[in-house]
Scaffold this motif. Structure first.
Motif, PDB file in Angstrom:
ATOM      1  N   GLU A   1       0.826  -1.211   0.000  1.00  0.00           N
ATOM      2  CA  GLU A   1       0.000   0.000   0.000  1.00  0.00           C
ATOM      3  C   GLU A   1       0.863   1.266   0.000  1.00  0.00           C
ATOM      4  O   GLU A   1       0.491   2.281  -0.602  1.00  0.00           O
ATOM      5  N   MET A   2       2.011   1.207   0.651  1.00  0.00           N
ATOM      6  CA  MET A   2       2.900   2.365   0.673  1.00  0.00           C
ATOM      7  C   MET A   2       3.412   2.682  -0.729  1.00  0.00           C
ATOM      8  O   MET A   2       3.409   3.847  -1.159  1.00  0.00           O
ATOM      9  N   TYR A   3       3.842   1.655  -1.466  1.00  0.00           N
ATOM     10  CA  TYR A   3       4.353   1.903  -2.814  1.00  0.00           C
ATOM     11  C   TYR A   3       3.243   2.373  -3.751  1.00  0.00           C
ATOM     12  O   TYR A   3       3.483   3.204  -4.634  1.00  0.00           O
ATOM     13  N   ALA A   4       2.034   1.871  -3.570  1.00  0.00           N
ATOM     14  CA  ALA A   4       0.915   2.356  -4.381  1.00  0.00           C
ATOM     15  C   ALA A   4       0.676   3.844  -4.105  1.00  0.00           C
ATOM     16  O   ALA A   4       0.426   4.628  -5.033  1.00  0.00           O
ATOM     17  N   PHE A   5       0.768   4.223  -2.835  1.00  0.00           N
ATOM     18  CA  PHE A   5       0.628   5.641  -2.482  1.00  0.00           C
ATOM     19  C   PHE A   5       1.733   6.478  -3.129  1.00  0.00           C
ATOM     20  O   PHE A   5       1.478   7.569  -3.657  1.00  0.00           O
ATOM     21  N   LEU A   6       2.963   5.979  -3.102  1.00  0.00           N
ATOM     22  CA  LEU A   6       4.079   6.734  -3.667  1.00  0.00           C
ATOM     23  C   LEU A   6       3.925   6.913  -5.177  1.00  0.00           C
ATOM     24  O   LEU A   6       4.277   7.964  -5.728  1.00  0.00           O
TER      25      LEU A   6
ATOM     26  N   ARG B   1      -7.710  -8.677  -3.714  1.00  0.00           N
ATOM     27  CA  ARG B   1      -7.285 -10.078  -3.616  1.00  0.00           C
ATOM     28  C   ARG B   1      -6.187 -10.248  -2.574  1.00  0.00           C
ATOM     29  O   ARG B   1      -6.161 -11.255  -1.848  1.00  0.00           O
ATOM     30  N   LEU B   2      -5.295  -9.283  -2.500  1.00  0.00           N
ATOM     31  CA  LEU B   2      -4.247  -9.354  -1.480  1.00  0.00           C
ATOM     32  C   LEU B   2      -4.840  -9.220  -0.079  1.00  0.00           C
ATOM     33  O   LEU B   2      -4.410  -9.904   0.858  1.00  0.00           O
ATOM     34  N   LEU B   3      -5.831  -8.354   0.067  1.00  0.00           N
ATOM     35  CA  LEU B   3      -6.496  -8.225   1.364  1.00  0.00           C
ATOM     36  C   LEU B   3      -7.262  -9.494   1.713  1.00  0.00           C
ATOM     37  O   LEU B   3      -7.292  -9.915   2.882  1.00  0.00           O
ATOM     38  N   SER B   4      -7.869 -10.113   0.710  1.00  0.00           N
ATOM     39  CA  SER B   4      -8.552 -11.380   0.942  1.00  0.00           C
ATOM     40  C   SER B   4      -7.563 -12.453   1.397  1.00  0.00           C
ATOM     41  O   SER B   4      -7.858 -13.254   2.297  1.00  0.00           O
ATOM     42  N   LEU B   5      -6.387 -12.450   0.794  1.00  0.00           N
ATOM     43  CA  LEU B   5      -5.335 -13.385   1.212  1.00  0.00           C
ATOM     44  C   LEU B   5      -4.957 -13.139   2.665  1.00  0.00           C
ATOM     45  O   LEU B   5      -4.822 -14.085   3.456  1.00  0.00           O
ATOM     46  N   CYS B   6      -4.793 -11.880   3.039  1.00  0.00           N
ATOM     47  CA  CYS B   6      -4.438 -11.548   4.424  1.00  0.00           C
ATOM     48  C   CYS B   6      -5.517 -12.017   5.395  1.00  0.00           C
ATOM     49  O   CYS B   6      -5.209 -12.518   6.491  1.00  0.00           O
TER      50      CYS B   6
ATOM     51  N   ARG C   1      -4.839 -19.492  -6.883  1.00  0.00           N
ATOM     52  CA  ARG C   1      -3.555 -19.851  -7.485  1.00  0.00           C
ATOM     53  C   ARG C   1      -3.288 -19.097  -8.791  1.00  0.00           C
ATOM     54  O   ARG C   1      -2.147 -18.704  -9.061  1.00  0.00           O
ATOM     55  N   LEU C   2      -4.310 -18.878  -9.595  1.00  0.00           N
ATOM     56  CA  LEU C   2      -4.114 -18.116 -10.831  1.00  0.00           C
ATOM     57  C   LEU C   2      -3.666 -16.688 -10.521  1.00  0.00           C
ATOM     58  O   LEU C   2      -2.814 -16.122 -11.219  1.00  0.00           O
ATOM     59  N   PHE C   3      -4.240 -16.121  -9.475  1.00  0.00           N
ATOM     60  CA  PHE C   3      -3.824 -14.776  -9.066  1.00  0.00           C
ATOM     61  C   PHE C   3      -2.376 -14.778  -8.585  1.00  0.00           C
ATOM     62  O   PHE C   3      -1.589 -13.893  -8.938  1.00  0.00           O
ATOM     63  N   PHE C   4      -2.012 -15.773  -7.788  1.00  0.00           N
ATOM     64  CA  PHE C   4      -0.621 -15.871  -7.330  1.00  0.00           C
ATOM     65  C   PHE C   4       0.331 -15.923  -8.527  1.00  0.00           C
ATOM     66  O   PHE C   4       1.368 -15.256  -8.541  1.00  0.00           O
ATOM     67  N   ASN C   5      -0.036 -16.715  -9.514  1.00  0.00           N
ATOM     68  CA  ASN C   5       0.821 -16.844 -10.698  1.00  0.00           C
ATOM     69  C   ASN C   5       0.958 -15.513 -11.436  1.00  0.00           C
ATOM     70  O   ASN C   5       2.020 -15.196 -11.976  1.00  0.00           O
TER      71      ASN C   5
ATOM     72  N   LEU D   1       6.095  -4.286  -6.823  1.00  0.00           N
ATOM     73  CA  LEU D   1       6.084  -5.688  -7.244  1.00  0.00           C
ATOM     74  C   LEU D   1       6.916  -6.551  -6.304  1.00  0.00           C
ATOM     75  O   LEU D   1       6.553  -7.695  -6.007  1.00  0.00           O
ATOM     76  N   GLY D   2       8.023  -5.993  -5.820  1.00  0.00           N
ATOM     77  CA  GLY D   2       8.832  -6.731  -4.859  1.00  0.00           C
ATOM     78  C   GLY D   2       8.071  -6.999  -3.570  1.00  0.00           C
ATOM     79  O   GLY D   2       8.144  -8.099  -3.004  1.00  0.00           O
ATOM     80  N   ALA D   3       7.322  -6.001  -3.104  1.00  0.00           N
ATOM     81  CA  ALA D   3       6.543  -6.165  -1.874  1.00  0.00           C
ATOM     82  C   ALA D   3       5.419  -7.178  -2.070  1.00  0.00           C
ATOM     83  O   ALA D   3       5.147  -8.007  -1.190  1.00  0.00           O
ATOM     84  N   ALA D   4       4.752  -7.128  -3.223  1.00  0.00           N
ATOM     85  CA  ALA D   4       3.665  -8.077  -3.492  1.00  0.00           C
ATOM     86  C   ALA D   4       4.195  -9.503  -3.577  1.00  0.00           C
ATOM     87  O   ALA D   4       3.600 -10.440  -3.028  1.00  0.00           O
ATOM     88  N   CYS D   5       5.325  -9.667  -4.247  1.00  0.00           N
ATOM     89  CA  CYS D   5       5.940 -10.989  -4.353  1.00  0.00           C
ATOM     90  C   CYS D   5       6.370 -11.486  -2.976  1.00  0.00           C
ATOM     91  O   CYS D   5       6.169 -12.654  -2.631  1.00  0.00           O
TER      92      CYS D   5
END
Length: 234
Positions: free
Chosen positions: A58-63, A218-223, A146-150, A93-97
């Protein structure tokens, strides 16, 4: 006793609200005898690990968004905004990965999967095999993503072509095209850099903020799913 693990992340420095799943998980920690007896309980470490990576996303999206606001009027601002967008997108992308890698590690530890540290990754087919063998119900909840992870992992692997140098953007759109065009990145698979050196092509370009809009729910759903598993573990 509450741990306030989310206050040791970038959420502490942000106006973004802490996702409710982390607040609820800390409420559980407050009531958990196991956590209260061991302040450094593995569940707290896993919770903070997940939270800090989501906070970084979320920080990088803000930046990225802030860069185009700050550099919208002054001379040469188009180039500045495009440069910063690319740099911050690498971080995004690094943070998401990293969030996905930490998620796989969390599941492996919570459910005691017989995997070495390097094998605790969504990229590893044996990870999914062990998860479905030992925890079929848990596997069912995560396999649907899994498709989202990929997709996230593929973007991270393909930054060389998906986030090309500005000269490619200038070649494709012209140096005097609209500012928004130069803030975009390639939303294409299987593109090789030599393909971008010739005449302009019909390619799909994407505003990185739209990518975040697509990924954030989707990332929030994962969390949320992970918080449920960590709670059961503690």
């Amino acid at each position: 006793m509450k741990t306030y693990f989310y206050e040791r992340t970038a959420y502490k420095l942000s106006n973004e609200p802490v996702p409710n799943c982390f607040i609820k998980l800390d409420d559980h920690f407050d009531r958990s005898p196991a956590v209260n007896e061991r302040p450094g309980h593995l569940a707290v470490i896993l919770a903070e690990s997940i939270c800090l990576r989501m906070a970084d996303v979320e920080m990088y999206a803000f930046l990225i968004e802030d860069a185009r606001k700050r550099h919208g009027l002054e001379k040469g601002s188009d180039v500045k905004a495009a440069i910063l967008t690319r740099s911050f997108l690498f971080g995004y992308l690094g943070a998401a990965c990293s969030l996905l890698e930490c998620s796989a590690m969390t599941l492996a530890l919570v459910y005691d999967l017989p995997l070495a540290p390097a094998e605790r990754t969504f990229r590893n087919g044996d990870f999914w095999h062990q998860l479905v063998t030992q925890q079929p119900n848990v596997h069912r909840r995560y396999h649907a993503m899994r498709l989202f992870f990929n997709e996230v992992l593929r973007w991270s692997d393909e930054t060389v072509t998906r986030i090309p140098p500005l000269v490619v953007s200038h070649n494709q759109f012209g140096p005097f095209s609209s500012r928004e065009m130069h803030l975009r990145v390639l939303d294409e698979e299987d593109i090789d850099l030599p393909q971008l050196t010739g005449e302009p092509q019909h390619l799909t370009w994407l505003d990185p903020l739209l990518l975040h809009d697509r990924w954030k729910p989707r990332l929030l759903s994962l969390c949320e799913k992970l918080c449920h598993d960590i709670e059961a573990f503690s």
